[in-house]
Design a protein around this motif. Structure first.
Motif, short mmCIF file in Angstrom:
data_model
loop_
_atom_site.label_atom_id
_atom_site.label_comp_id
_atom_site.label_asym_id
_atom_site.label_seq_id
_atom_site.Cartn_x
_atom_site.Cartn_y
_atom_site.Cartn_z
N GLN A 1 0.81 -1.21 0.00
CA GLN A 1 0.00 0.00 0.00
C GLN A 1 0.85 1.26 0.00
OE1 GLN A 1 -3.34 0.07 -0.30
NE2 GLN A 1 -3.15 2.30 -0.50
N LYS A 2 2.04 1.20 0.63
CA LYS A 2 2.87 2.41 0.71
C LYS A 2 3.32 2.86 -0.68
CE LYS A 2 7.22 -0.05 1.69
NZ LYS A 2 8.34 -0.17 2.66
N ASP B 1 0.30 4.53 -2.28
CA ASP B 1 0.14 5.86 -1.71
C ASP B 1 1.14 6.84 -2.32
OD1 ASP B 1 -1.88 4.88 -0.13
OD2 ASP B 1 -0.62 4.61 1.65
#
Length: 206
Positions: free
Chosen positions: A66-67, A70
């Protein structure tokens, strides 16, 4: 004793293999993000980005953390679009005409300022035209102190770091003053005086 040594060697070898595999997977993840960013134009809407991103990630059988997703959307939000090219400056740098400028807070001699810019993949500023000069003067006048620039003396003449000969007047020019700085005006100084400095580099393109 021999069996114990063999077991430890095998464990160490297995650990090295696992580390290499983890590094390869990480590189693949980052590469996937970069490929997706480069393939998408910057002049589409956020909804288009979301849809295209989801479609593109389906082409890669990867579980992207997810990072990284993002970070991808952060690039979209911060992107200053010019046609199909996104140009960005690092945090705390000022953007002007496709270039990034850093006005340092630290003070040191000219060689140290020059090395600091190089470590940031930049150079002490060489001023290329009157618009850039006015931009620099506006920023310098709002700050305290003098700023080293990429202008040094060679014999009786002055040259920019990029090699162009300086045309104009510099106050305080003398044999012991071999480097130039910007404060309220352009002046010559001893290269080992403690001043701030201005770094310049191209914007990063995405």
């Amino acid at each position: 004793m021999r069996r114990i040594k063999k077991s430890k060697a095998s464990t160490k070898y297995l650990h090295m293999v696992l580390v290499i595999v983890a590094i390869v997977l990480k590189v693949m993840e980052v590469s996937a993000i970069l490929i997706i960013v480069q393939k998408l134009p910057c002049n589409t809407t956020t909804e288009d980005y979301v849809q295209n991103f989801q479609e593109e990630t389906n082409d890669f059988d990867l579980n992207i953390p997810q990072k990284y997703i993002d970070a991808y959307y952060a690039i979209i939000d911060l992107c200053a679009a010019t046609g199909n090219v996104c140009e960005l400056c690092p945090l705390d740098w000022d953007a002007f005409n496709g270039k990034c400028y850093l006005f340092s807070e630290d003070r040191n001699n000219w060689p140290t300022g020059s090395k600091n810019c190089q470590l940031r993949k930049a150079e002490l500023i060489s001023i290329e035209d009157s618009n850039e000069r006015d931009f620099i003067l506006r920023h310098v006048s709002s700050k305290n102190g003098h700023f080293w620039i990429g202008l040094t003396r060679n014999g009786s003449d002055w040259y920019w770091k990029k090699g162009g000969k300086f045309q104009g007047n510099i106050s305080g020019s003398s044999e012991e003053h071999q480097c130039a700085s910007y404060g309220k005006d352009l002046s010559a100084e001893n290269c080992f005086n403690p001043n701030k400095w201005i770094c310049k580099k191209n914007m990063s393109r995405y």
